[in-house]
Design a protein around this motif. Structure first.
Motif, mmCIF file in Angstrom:
data_model
loop_
_atom_site.group_PDB
_atom_site.id
_atom_site.type_symbol
_atom_site.label_atom_id
_atom_site.label_comp_id
_atom_site.label_asym_id
_atom_site.label_seq_id
_atom_site.Cartn_x
_atom_site.Cartn_y
_atom_site.Cartn_z
ATOM 1 N N PHE A 125 -36.956 14.350 -27.264
ATOM 2 C CA PHE A 125 -36.040 15.157 -26.046
ATOM 3 C C PHE A 125 -35.048 15.508 -27.542
ATOM 4 N N ALA A 126 -34.373 16.664 -26.743
ATOM 5 C CA ALA A 126 -32.925 17.330 -28.175
ATOM 6 C C ALA A 126 -32.075 17.481 -27.249
ATOM 7 N N PRO A 141 -28.074 18.631 -22.659
ATOM 8 C CA PRO A 141 -29.382 19.156 -23.488
ATOM 9 C C PRO A 141 -29.841 20.020 -23.314
ATOM 10 N N GLY A 142 -31.199 19.726 -24.801
ATOM 11 C CA GLY A 142 -31.733 21.596 -25.088
ATOM 12 C C GLY A 142 -31.718 21.793 -26.235
ATOM 13 N N GLN A 143 -32.880 22.643 -26.566
ATOM 14 C CA GLN A 143 -32.734 22.773 -28.685
ATOM 15 C C GLN A 143 -31.979 23.584 -28.579
ATOM 16 N N TRP A 176 -35.636 13.926 -31.215
ATOM 17 C CA TRP A 176 -36.304 13.151 -31.391
ATOM 18 C C TRP A 176 -37.643 13.372 -31.017
ATOM 19 N N PRO A 177 -38.686 13.223 -32.190
ATOM 20 C CA PRO A 177 -38.926 11.568 -33.203
ATOM 21 C C PRO A 177 -37.947 13.178 -34.368
ATOM 22 N N GLN A 178 -37.471 12.158 -35.163
ATOM 23 C CA GLN A 178 -37.160 12.780 -36.951
ATOM 24 C C GLN A 178 -38.873 13.175 -37.253
ATOM 25 N N ILE A 179 -39.337 12.529 -37.145
ATOM 26 C CA ILE A 179 -40.725 12.972 -38.610
ATOM 27 C C ILE A 179 -41.370 12.575 -37.227
ATOM 28 N N GLU A 180 -42.562 13.215 -37.071
ATOM 29 C CA GLU A 180 -43.778 13.273 -36.457
ATOM 30 C C GLU A 180 -44.620 12.923 -36.861
ATOM 31 N N ALA A 219 -34.437 14.479 -17.804
ATOM 32 C CA ALA A 219 -34.954 13.049 -17.426
ATOM 33 C C ALA A 219 -35.312 11.466 -18.910
ATOM 34 N N THR A 220 -36.109 11.998 -19.214
ATOM 35 C CA THR A 220 -36.305 11.373 -21.026
ATOM 36 C C THR A 220 -34.094 11.291 -22.018
#
Length: 281
Positions: A125-126, A141-143, A176-180, A219-220
């Motif tokens: 989510f962002a 919510p949103g990028q 999230w997540p900060q690191i893939e 939702a997330t």
């Protein structure tokens, strides 16, 4: 237990950079090697803790003095060996009979896995978040950050509600997540911890959230914030959730539905009692 990759995620969410020294700087003095003196117990024993532990594990049991007429009885269970012996002595465990005494021909018991949880997919989510005078969290919510039209609408709503922060809302992005690519065991808990670490890192700027306003539904993010009956159980804050700012900007009906709530925002921002707010109205 927090693993090292998770710790790095939380540090990154808090805006902290983890530094690891890999090289000695030119002309720097080398680190001096030294030996640490072991603490001496009060009883005067000078054995190292590890030596005392091995001595305890390897020491034979104290012989008991049998009665003259009674022969010594054979032990019912053989003492554990190796790691089980150490666990029994240190943790007070009473192990079962050794596996060597199992009946011949019996099938060995399959090994049980201590860690039953398999790696799972991380929640994704962002959001855009601002904090009004360090007191109220405003989340969408949103990028991308809210558009200029949406930000003007938010400023007008706050002004109409009597919510007058000293500085206009400044939105920051969080994702999230900060690191893939990291292993995930508890996706929801780890996402909440990451968001909590982000907010804790902003506490250095004076953020001390008292209330949460969420414009929009995703939702997330809704699972992460867990808003129910006017409260976010994840952040432990009173919360309100309504339409996105862009939706409010294009809908007169949505604005009319929000209008009664503005009086509550005014009372909550100024810390007024409910009766006082009605009297002023």
């Amino acid at each position: 237990m927090t693993t090292e990759p998770q710790r790095l995620q939380y540090l990154e969410a808090m805006g902290l950079t983890a530094w690891t020294a890999r090289y000695r700087m030119p002309n720097a003095r080398p680190t001096e090697a030294c030996e640490w003196e072991l603490p001496v117990p009060d009883d005067g024993a000078r054995q190292a803790p590890g030596e005392r532990l091995h001595a305890l594990l390897d020491a034979p049991a104290e012989p008991s003095v049998p009665a003259p007429a009674a022969p010594a009885a054979e032990p019912r269970e053989r003492p554990p060996a190796g790691e089980r012996k150490a666990r029994a002595l240190l943790g007070g465990l009473v192990p079962e009979a050794a596996s060597e005494e199992a009946a011949p021909g019996a099938a060995p018991e399959p090994a049980r896995s201590v860690e039953s949880d398999e790696p799972r997919e991380a929640l994704r989510f962002a959001l855009q978040v601002a904090c009004l005078d360090g007191r109220w969290l405003v989340v969408q919510p949103g990028q991308a950050a809210p558009s200029p039209l949406a930000q003007r609408l938010l400023a007008n709503l706050l002004r109409a509600a009597g919510v007058t922060p000293e500085h206009p809302p400044a939105f920051e992005a969080f994702h999230w997540p900060q690191i893939e690519g990291l292993d995930v065991q508890a996706p929801l808990d780890e996402a909440r911890q990451g968001l909590g670490a982000f907010l804790a890192g902003r506490a250095r700027r004076g953020w001390a959230p008292e209330r949460l306003l969420v414009f929009g539904d995703e939702a997330t993010l809704a699972r992460v914030l867990a808003i129910d009956d006017g409260r976010s159980t994840a952040l432990d804050l009173p919360a309100w959730q309504g339409p996105a700012l862009e939706t409010l900007a294009g809908s007169a009906e949505a604005k009319r539905d929000l209008w009664p709530r503005l009086l509550d925002w005014r009372r909550e921002w100024h810390g007024e009692a409910k009766g006082e707010a009605k009297g002023d109205a």
